[in-house]
Scaffold this motif. Structure first.
Motif, PDB file in Angstrom:
ATOM      1  N   VAL A   1       0.822  -1.213   0.000  1.00 57.61           N
ATOM      2  CA  VAL A   1       0.000   0.000   0.000  1.00 57.61           C
ATOM      3  C   VAL A   1       0.852   1.257   0.000  1.00 57.61           C
ATOM      4  O   VAL A   1       0.608   2.199  -0.762  1.00 57.61           O
ATOM      5  CB  VAL A   1      -0.948   0.005   1.214  1.00 57.61           C
ATOM      6  N   GLY A   2       1.877   1.305   0.875  1.00 61.38           N
ATOM      7  CA  GLY A   2       2.716   2.495   0.932  1.00 61.38           C
ATOM      8  C   GLY A   2       3.402   2.773  -0.390  1.00 61.38           C
ATOM      9  O   GLY A   2       3.458   3.919  -0.865  1.00 61.38           O
TER      10      GLY A   2
ATOM     11  N   ILE B   1       3.100   4.031   4.994  1.00 61.77           N
ATOM     12  CA  ILE B   1       1.809   4.366   4.399  1.00 61.77           C
ATOM     13  C   ILE B   1       1.526   5.857   4.551  1.00 61.77           C
ATOM     14  O   ILE B   1       0.996   6.510   3.636  1.00 61.77           O
ATOM     15  CB  ILE B   1       0.684   3.537   5.051  1.00 61.77           C
TER      16      ILE B   1
ATOM     17  N   SER C   1      -4.688   1.952   6.026  1.00 61.50           N
ATOM     18  CA  SER C   1      -4.332   2.247   4.641  1.00 61.50           C
ATOM     19  C   SER C   1      -5.502   2.910   3.921  1.00 61.50           C
ATOM     20  O   SER C   1      -5.331   3.899   3.192  1.00 61.50           O
ATOM     21  CB  SER C   1      -3.939   0.963   3.912  1.00 61.50           C
TER      22      SER C   1
END
Length: 442
Positions: A34-35, A297, A350
């Protein structure tokens, strides 16, 4: 992806916004972390959609996003929860509640919900709560004759209290992102968390009458056994009261409360004989991993949201919603559906960081209170974690026990309906969220 973004420089805002959103979802479906996904899409937007690319701003933006006193509370609370898990106090906590509720109808289910609510007050994570109670409570309920569906439905639902009951890491992230006071958010989550825990207990009670074979008769414990079990977790209960009390009365900031809680949790580990060098090493390692994951994130989301803000996409969305003259309840319903669908695919923190730059301005423009929306948003993303067929908590529980995903799903559905009802209740009675913060300010 870079080729597509190269065509977006002179395109409309709608095209650019859709391109960034589709790129984001596409990379997530491909399994990109996600990050990294947020940072990559933000970088593409920064390089190709702006007339004068400002790539040097990346370093400053990345550092500024995490150079926040507010975010120092995250590793403090993560360390506190990790140390308490290593101390073994969660097992004793569940045993204590079994003694007090064991005789009541569905008593072990009530004990599991109570354990989830209390453990949530220190872990701040639904996934950690699910993993812990899945190992501690689920085998106990199964061995006592509780049906698998009820057992894993209770554990899954109880884990959702993990980021609603303060202190909540998700609320820290939300407050830091939108500029809402963290302490007020913590206090605002207390009453909804307690109400939801009571509704879960009521659901277990109703289930026990509708399906008597699913809930066997509980054991009776003497008053002496009850008090002895309570003494075993008394330091833990004092810790919870001290952390939450210092926040409520304004004695300490969230960061200070987390630091004190971490020191106290270490003392509990020492008293329990769980403070060997390797125990502390594992606790510190787990803390670093979780904190690094969250901060990565945050950095990616800051780059992504900066491009969104620079292109004035949130402002355009607010104008579009305002000019459409949609009823506030309809907008909130659409946002709720959006978050529920997203929650089945993406972890809660997230998802919040990915979407708040777009959804928060819309909610504020409609006149909703930021504190109220923070609690509602937390509840929404929590439902997503246990929504079939791909809720993350469901897979955690599936991996911990010899149980089918079908049984877990059927067990959790009644609790999902309760949580959706809770959302409706919060919409029509916002004072459930706002009453306690108003008392604190008064």
């Amino acid at each position: 992806m870079a080729v597509l973004f190269s065509y977006a420089q002179d395109a409309s805002l709608v095209f650019t916004g859709v391109l960034m959103t589709v790129s984001l979802l596409g990379l997530l479906l491909l399994g990109v972390p996600v990050g990294g996904t947020l940072g990559m899409v933000g970088l593409m937007g920064l390089a190709f959609t702006l007339n004068n690319p400002q790539l040097p701003i990346l370093a400053d933006r990345s550092w500024t996003s995490i150079n926040s006193f507010t975010l120092t509370a995250v590793p403090a609370f993560v360390l506190m929860g990790t140390l308490l898990v290593h101390s073994g106090v969660t097992v004793r906590l569940f045993d204590m509640l079994v003694c007090w509720f064991g005789r009541a109808r569905g008593g072990l289910g009530h004990a599991a919900i109570g354990s989830s609510a209390i453990f949530a007050a220190v872990s701040g994570s639904s996934l950690a709560t699910a993993a812990t109670l899945g190992r501690v409570a689920a085998p106990e309920l199964n061995s006592r004759g509780y049906s698998r569906r009820l057992t894993y439905g209770v554990v899954a639902a109880g884990s959702t209290l993990g980021i609603l009951v303060p202190p909540s890491i998700a609320m820290i992230i939300y407050g830091n992102t939108v500029g809402a006071p963290i302490t007020v958010l913590f206090v605002a989550g207390v009453v909804p968390g307690l109400v939801l825990a009571c509704l879960f207990a009521l659901t277990i009670l109703i289930w026990s009458y509708l399906s008597k074979e699913a809930v066997p008769e509980g054991e009776r414990y003497s008053m002496g056994e009850k008090f002895r079990s309570t003494l075993g977790v008394l330091p833990f209960l004092v810790l919870i009261a001290a952390v939450l009390g210092s926040l409520y009365f304004g004695i300490a900031t969230p960061t200070e409360a987390g630091a004190v809680g971490a020191v106290a949790a270490f003392a509990i580990c020492v008293a329990a004989g769980r403070a060997a060098p390797m125990d502390i090493y594992h606790a510190l390692t787990d803390t670093v991993k979780v904190t690094a994951f969250i901060m990565l994130i945050v950095v990616g989301a800051s780059i992504f949201s900066w491009v969104f803000d620079f292109l004035r996409l949130p402002r355009e969305l607010v104008s579009t919603v305002t000019e459409a003259e949609l009823q506030p309840w309809l907008v909130m319903l659409l946002l709720a559906v959006f978050y529920l669908l997203m929650g089945t695919l993406i972890e809660s923190i997230s998802m919040m960081l990915m979407t708040l730059s777009v959804t928060f301005p819309i909610v504020v423009a409609l006149g909703f209170d930021p504190i109220w929306f923070g609690v509602v948003l937390v509840l929404l993303v929590e439902i997503g974690l246990i929504t079939p067929p791909v809720g993350i908590v469901l897979f955690i529980l599936r991996g911990l026990g010899d149980v089918s995903l079908r049984d877990i799903t059927l067990g959790v559905i009644p609790f999902i309906l309760v949580m959706l009802s809770m959302l409706v209740l919060l919409y029509f009675f916002p004072d459930i969220v706002l009453w306690l913060p108003e008392q604190m300010e008064g």
